[in-house]
Design a protein around this motif. Structure first.
Motif, PDB file in Angstrom:
ATOM      1  N   ILE A  65       0.857  -1.188   0.000  1.00 10.13           N
ATOM      2  CA  ILE A  65       0.000   0.000   0.000  1.00 10.13           C
ATOM      3  C   ILE A  65       0.893   1.237   0.000  1.00 10.13           C
ATOM      4  N   LEU A  66       0.713   2.085  -1.010  1.00 12.68           N
ATOM      5  CA  LEU A  66       1.494   3.314  -1.132  1.00 12.68           C
ATOM      6  C   LEU A  66       0.530   4.490  -1.184  1.00 12.68           C
ATOM      7  N   GLN A  67       0.623   5.368  -0.199  1.00 14.67           N
ATOM      8  CA  GLN A  67      -0.229   6.559  -0.184  1.00 14.67           C
ATOM      9  C   GLN A  67       0.385   7.613  -1.092  1.00 14.67           C
ATOM     10  N   GLY A  85      -6.053   7.281  -5.958  1.00 17.01           N
ATOM     11  CA  GLY A  85      -6.162   7.040  -4.530  1.00 17.01           C
ATOM     12  C   GLY A  85      -4.881   6.397  -4.026  1.00 17.01           C
ATOM     13  N   ASN A  86      -4.980   5.554  -2.994  1.00 16.14           N
ATOM     14  CA  ASN A  86      -3.806   4.810  -2.563  1.00 16.14           C
ATOM     15  C   ASN A  86      -3.482   3.736  -3.590  1.00 16.14           C
ATOM     16  N   ASN A  88      -2.568   0.267  -4.314  1.00 14.10           N
ATOM     17  CA  ASN A  88      -2.578  -1.042  -3.664  1.00 14.10           C
ATOM     18  C   ASN A  88      -2.251  -2.129  -4.684  1.00 14.10           C
ATOM     19  N   LEU A 115       6.824  11.150  -1.023  1.00 20.25           N
ATOM     20  CA  LEU A 115       6.311   9.869  -0.544  1.00 20.25           C
ATOM     21  C   LEU A 115       7.179   9.459   0.630  1.00 20.25           C
ATOM     22  N   GLU A 119       3.384   0.663   3.179  1.00 23.55           N
ATOM     23  CA  GLU A 119       2.810  -0.291   4.127  1.00 23.55           C
ATOM     24  C   GLU A 119       2.662  -1.655   3.465  1.00 23.55           C
ATOM     25  N   LYS A 134       4.668  -1.030   8.563  1.00 22.32           N
ATOM     26  CA  LYS A 134       4.971   0.191   7.817  1.00 22.32           C
ATOM     27  C   LYS A 134       6.479   0.433   7.797  1.00 22.32           C
TER      28      LYS A 134
END
Length: 361
Positions: A65-67, A85-86, A88, A115, A119, A134
């Motif tokens: 998961i990368l925001q 969005g995120n 995934n 960035l 996660e 994380k």
């Protein structure tokens, strides 16, 4: 005896599950890299995600998961990107297995984007329960303002900018080679760098240092009224400013930059001697519209500074600034004021200083 075997089996399963919960993320290495660290607004780059399971234990389900900021747009086929969005991504990894995925991303907004965290999620061996871990990362993308089509801008400038820039002729010294740039319509074939042209397949011309450079002050005025401090006007004005500065710098002028723009820390945007377009673009990318300071203070500094030649790039609200007339008297005819305006609001207030309207795209 059967009960004992069941108890032993159940205990073994609990032990395996407990060990997996504490060690599933061991040896997992994941990285994120971009094909470019600097890019212009609207352009596309490649995001590469790499994951390696550096242990014998296989992992049937790992989610990365990368925001990402809202400026990132996921590109499908050849079209424009849509907000992702995120980010995934789900992987199934054998022991000591590498996997890599690449995605096309379009940068929709100007700015400096960082960035800072990635996660990993793993699924429990015997249930749908997930465990997250994380990790910090350090990735920065600098997005420059969008270039304006200079031909369209010149339709509104008419010949005013050309008169301002050519009032004092700039003669180049053929012994002071500065570099090359792409051929433009006004260039002579005598200036063509044939070696560079043959290598790239694109016409390039030589540039030399001018014998005598003159200083030109370019002003970036952003809205300081909250009701006008919008992305639409602010971003358009920054693009106009960057486009004009690029052309003036390429023409051999020494540029002085004044502005009421500030970066994230609130530091003002001002340069006494600009010698590099890269420095200017980095600074433009870092501008925060919410940090804009007073236009009144900016123009008071300009009027009292006795600038010789000035180009003002401003937002539509600037036409109501009372300093236009004062600036016109201070620098006489050696100034040009260019407003970015909405095509729905093209009224022009009568002022002593010449104002050219440039329509928002």
């Amino acid at each position: 005896m059967l009960v004992i075997l069941i108890i032993i089996l159940f205990g073994a399963l609990l032990l395996i599950r407990s060990w997996w919960q504490h060690h599933w993320q061991n040896g997992l290495i994941t990285t994120v890299a971009f094909s470019s660290k600097r890019i212009f607004q609207g352009e596309k780059l490649t995001l590469t995600q790499h994951i390696y399971n550096n242990k014998r234990l296989p992992l049937n389900f790992v989610q990365v998961i990368l925001q990402v900021p809202r400026a990132f747009r996921l590109v499908v086929d050849q079209g424009d990107g849509v907000y992702m969005g995120n980010l995934n991504q789900i992987y199934s990894l054998k022991g000591y297995e590498n996997k890599q995925r690449t995605l096309k991303v379009q940068m929709a907004r100007r700015g400096v984007f960082r960035l800072t965290e990635i996660e990993l999620e793993g699924r429990d061996l015997f249930s749908a329960k997930r465990y997250a871990q994380k990790y910090p990362i350090e990735q920065e993308i600098i997005v420059y303002p969008r270039w304006l089509d200079l031909a369209k801008v010149e339709q509104h400038w008419q010949s005013s900018l050309g008169e301002t820039l050519t009032r004092f002729s700039l003669f180049e010294d053929p012994l002071l080679f500065r570099g090359v740039r792409e051929l433009q319509p006004q260039d002579s074939l005598k200036q063509v760098n044939w070696k560079k042209t043959a290598t790239t397949g694109t016409f390039y011309v030589n540039q030399y240092e001018p014998v005598a450079q003159r200083q030109l002050t370019i002003v970036l005025e952003l809205p300081d009224d909250p009701s006008w401090r919008t992305e639409k006007y602010g971003e358009a004005t920054i693009s106009l400013f960057a486009t004009i500065a690029h052309e003036c710098l390429a023409a051999g002028w020494q540029l002085k930059i004044l502005s009421n723009a500030c970066d994230e820390q609130g530091d003002p945007f001002a340069m006494a001697h600009l010698g590099s377009m890269d420095v200017l673009l980095d600074t433009c990318a870092a501008i925060e519209l919410e940090k804009t300071t007073s236009s009144a203070d900016l123009f008071a500094e300009i009027i009292n500074g006795h600038e010789e030649h000035i180009i003002v790039c401003s937002s539509a609200i600037a036409r109501h600034v009372p300093f236009q007339a004062q600036l016109g008297k201070a620098v006489a005819e050696n100034a040009l004021w260019i407003n970015m305006v909405d095509h729905l609001h093209q009224e022009v207030a009568p002022v002593d200083l010449e104002v050219k309207e440039v329509l928002l795209a």
